[in-house]
Motif scaffolding. Structure first.
Motif, PDB file in Angstrom:
ATOM      1  N   HIS A 243      26.461  35.763  41.125  1.00  0.00           N
ATOM      2  CA  HIS A 243      27.168  34.888  40.166  1.00  0.00           C
ATOM      3  C   HIS A 243      27.856  35.777  38.874  1.00  0.00           C
ATOM      4  N   CYS A 244      29.313  35.812  38.595  1.00  0.00           N
ATOM      5  CA  CYS A 244      29.410  36.383  37.805  1.00  0.00           C
ATOM      6  C   CYS A 244      29.465  35.736  35.935  1.00  0.00           C
ATOM      7  N   LYS A 245      28.895  36.067  35.287  1.00  0.00           N
ATOM      8  CA  LYS A 245      28.532  35.549  33.955  1.00  0.00           C
ATOM      9  C   LYS A 245      30.170  35.775  33.256  1.00  0.00           C
ATOM     10  N   SER A 246      30.921  36.310  33.696  1.00  0.00           N
ATOM     11  CA  SER A 246      32.324  36.954  32.395  1.00  0.00           C
ATOM     12  C   SER A 246      33.538  36.220  32.743  1.00  0.00           C
ATOM     13  N   CYS A 247      33.461  35.338  34.865  1.00  0.00           N
ATOM     14  CA  CYS A 247      34.245  34.864  35.173  1.00  0.00           C
ATOM     15  C   CYS A 247      33.921  33.725  35.463  1.00  0.00           C
ATOM     16  N   GLY A 248      32.314  33.786  35.974  1.00  0.00           N
ATOM     17  CA  GLY A 248      31.941  32.075  36.306  1.00  0.00           C
ATOM     18  C   GLY A 248      32.839  32.207  38.125  1.00  0.00           C
TER      19      GLY A 248
ATOM     20  N   PHE B  76      30.194  45.612  40.870  1.00  0.00           N
ATOM     21  CA  PHE B  76      31.170  44.709  40.377  1.00  0.00           C
ATOM     22  C   PHE B  76      31.707  43.521  40.375  1.00  0.00           C
ATOM     23  N   CYS B  77      31.540  43.065  39.886  1.00  0.00           N
ATOM     24  CA  CYS B  77      32.517  41.202  40.031  1.00  0.00           C
ATOM     25  C   CYS B  77      33.710  41.444  41.058  1.00  0.00           C
ATOM     26  N   PRO B  78      34.341  41.517  41.826  1.00  0.00           N
ATOM     27  CA  PRO B  78      35.147  41.620  42.684  1.00  0.00           C
ATOM     28  C   PRO B  78      36.890  41.059  42.030  1.00  0.00           C
ATOM     29  N   GLU B  79      36.382  39.568  41.135  1.00  0.00           N
ATOM     30  CA  GLU B  79      37.437  39.076  40.693  1.00  0.00           C
ATOM     31  C   GLU B  79      37.947  39.500  39.213  1.00  0.00           C
ATOM     32  N   CYS B  80      36.797  40.952  38.586  1.00  0.00           N
ATOM     33  CA  CYS B  80      37.170  40.666  37.213  1.00  0.00           C
ATOM     34  C   CYS B  80      36.772  41.802  36.760  1.00  0.00           C
ATOM     35  N   TRP B  81      35.790  42.852  37.616  1.00  0.00           N
ATOM     36  CA  TRP B  81      34.992  43.541  37.815  1.00  0.00           C
ATOM     37  C   TRP B  81      33.922  43.694  36.547  1.00  0.00           C
ATOM     38  N   SER B  82      33.953  42.677  35.929  1.00  0.00           N
ATOM     39  CA  SER B  82      32.417  42.250  35.203  1.00  0.00           C
ATOM     40  C   SER B  82      31.043  43.235  35.346  1.00  0.00           C
ATOM     41  N   ALA B  83      30.042  43.956  34.996  1.00  0.00           N
ATOM     42  CA  ALA B  83      28.953  43.804  35.929  1.00  0.00           C
ATOM     43  C   ALA B  83      28.014  42.867  35.437  1.00  0.00           C
TER      44      ALA B  83
HETATM   45 ZN   LIG Z   1      34.419  37.749  37.688  1.00  0.00          ZN
END
Ligand SMILES: [Zn+2]
Lengths: 394, 146
Positions: B40-45, B54-61
């Motif tokens: 679960h990406c904490k940056s983009c949900g 890394f999140c493939p949607e927003c590259w958040s770690a």
């Molecule tokens: Zn993300």
């Protein structure tokens, strides 16, 4: 996208068969020399060689990648060589690189070729290669997935959505084999064409894929000589001119592939390539579709907007894509009819496109063939490269 | 020598194990405990499967793990009867499927505890973990009891 400005002016090919008696280099010699002679050029004219990566043959791949072919065949004016690998989309990329070599002045004439000999690869090695190529080793392979199963998954969903029947699906094999039976270079040349009913009588490999709906691994090879469109025009020989191209990437891992996005990609790449060529869909004389499995052909027929949604299979069953039908389609019978030579089928389909445009396709020759749609696709379908080729330059 | 023995000599008959990346270790630890974990990406949900660095949607770690409900529907399936690798021969017939998790992502899996003829697209299924060895438990799915 801006493409084109190249032409295929010579081709060479050995029949696709099971021929363990022929070494890979034996086939390379014959196909490459035939292509150069056919082009009207000499070996001194070849300025670069590009190989479509031979899958599952690491020793040959290394030999080609490290430059053996120009030395072996004595291309004394060759300036560079390399292997290009995008699986079944490999040859399209060879042709793109040939275009870059020609446009940038590296070479005036480029030899593009492929060879595969499956029959001398140890069965465990062959199984190990095809079992793990194109599937994810963490999230798919451990469950027991295979190429056939990936195709089965796609076909089952398509049949569920479209109402396409098993008999309609099976009729794709009949259509492809009707062309292959008339192609001296196809493994099913001269062989009886199975009816859709006969296809369905063969054993079920995995639902809904029957044995006759899968591919036979075979040995083969071919080569093409590519020059600038301008040079081809000046030579005044029959040639195949690249007029348009478009491409989309889908996904490497089959489970990540959005089927809708894939269908839109097949549709849009065709539209864009046709638009770039400056023609209309109605101008296309042959849809030389390469998908490596018959089950995907009805999807393609609908994506290309040749058949309405849900009618793709019916078009095949009605014989419209068969030899003698009104929609010439995959005129060497594609992988199911030609025999599967790994990435080699992606080379063989371009050779056929060139033959048809040069007017040299024998019994399969489509009359007044001016424009051919040619696609390739790599891996388990990670992308689609659509191209339009014509017998005259733009 | 029996046919089976000669085949066992020629082919690798061991069951293949998942090839794990550092960022997917937690998934397999969860599977050992009977939990189906999704990133679960904490940056983009975004709910992420398969696991990424890394999140493939927003590259958040900033990626955490959430336990999925384990409920899914069958998007498509194919039942294998032949032409699978020797190492899977003893499992034939078996059914491979793509299932859409309630949380969104799609997975490849096997459908078990159901006759192949009864498996349907759209069928409601739930996760059941299949032990490969002490480290790996594969998330299989079975029909939800009515
Ligand atoms: Zn993300």
């Amino acid at each position: 996208m801006k493409s084109g400005k190249i032409a295929i002016i010579g081709v060479g090919e050995v029949p696709t068969r099971t021929m363990p008696e022929r070494s890979r280099w034996d086939i390379i010699y014959d196909t490459c020399m035939e292509a150069v002679r056919d082009s009207g050029l000499t070996k001194s004219d070849i300025g670069a060689v590009i190989s479509t990566s031979p899958q599952a043959q690491p020793q040959l791949t290394a030999e080609l990648a490290f430059g053996k072919l120009p030395e072996e065949l004595g291309f004394e004016n060759c300036r560079d060589t390399c292997v290009v690998n995008a699986g079944g989309a490999g040859t399209s990329n060879c042709l793109r690189l040939a275009e870059q070599y020609i446009n940038s002045g590296v070479a005036e004439a480029v030899l593009v070729h492929h060879v595969t000999v499956h029959s001398t690869i140890a069965v465990p090695d062959l199984i190990a290669f095809f079992a793990t190529a194109g599937v994810d080793l963490q999230w798919e392979y451990p469950f027991g997935s295979t190429y056939n199963i990936i195709m089965g998954l796609m076909a089952n969903r398509y049949m569920h959505e479209s109402g396409c029947t098993p008999l309609e699906m099976a009729s794709v094999v009949t259509a492809l084999r009707s062309w292959a039976s008339r192609d001296p270079n196809s493994i099913f040349y001269g062989k009886a064409v199975p009816s859709p009913e006969k296809v369905l009588e063969s054993a079920m490999l995995n639902t809904p894929l029957h044995k006759r709906e899968s591919n036979i691994l075979a040995d083969g090879g071919c080569a093409m000589v590519v020059v600038s469109a301008e040079r081809a025009r000046k030579m005044g020989k029959p040639a195949a001119y690249k007029l348009g191209e478009s491409v989309r990437y889908f996904s490497a891992t089959p489970m990540m592939r959005n089927f809708e996005k894939m269908v839109y990609g097949l549709r849009d790449t065709a539209k864009e390539a046709i638009a770039e060529a400056g023609i209309t869909k109605e101008d296309v004389n042959i849809w030389n579709v390469y998908l490596a499995y018959p089950l995907a052909h009805p999807i393609m027929a609908e994506a290309l907007e040749i058949a309405p949604f849900g009618q793709g299979g019916k078009y095949f069953l009605d014989g419209r894509m068969s030899f003698g039908g009104d929609i010439p389609w995959s005129t060497i019978g594609e992988a199911p009819g030609r025999g599967h030579t790994g990435s080699g089928v992606s080379s063989a389909v371009y050779v056929e496109t060139a033959r048809q445009l040069m007017g040299r396709a024998g019994e399969r020759q489509v009359p007044n063939c001016s424009y051919v749609y040619q696609n390739t696709s790599g891996g388990s379908g990670f992308n689609n490269i659509a191209t339009i080729w014509g017998r005259e330059p733009k | 020598m029996s046919t089976q023995e000669s085949q066992a000599n020629q082919f690798d008959m061991t069951r293949p194990l998942p090839v794990v990346q550092p960022w997917s270790e937690a998934f397999w630890e969860g599977a050992r405990e009977g939990k189906l974990l999704l990133q679960h990406c904490k940056s983009c949900g975004a709910m992420i499967f398969y696991p990424r660095k890394f999140c493939p949607e927003c590259w958040s770690a900033e990626i955490g793990w959430k336990e999925a409900s384990g409920r899914a529907t069958i998007y498509t399936f194919s039942t294998a009867y032949d032409m699978v690798e020797p190492r899977f021969w003893t499992d034939i017939p078996y059914t491979i499927a793509y299932v859409d998790l309630k949380e969104g992502p799609r997975m490849m899996t096997r459908i078990v505890e159901c006759a192949p003829a009864d498996i349907k697209i759209g069928m409601e299924v739930e996760v059941v973990f299949h032990k490969l060895d002490d480290k790996f438990f594969l998330p299989y799915f079975r029909p939800v009891a009515k």
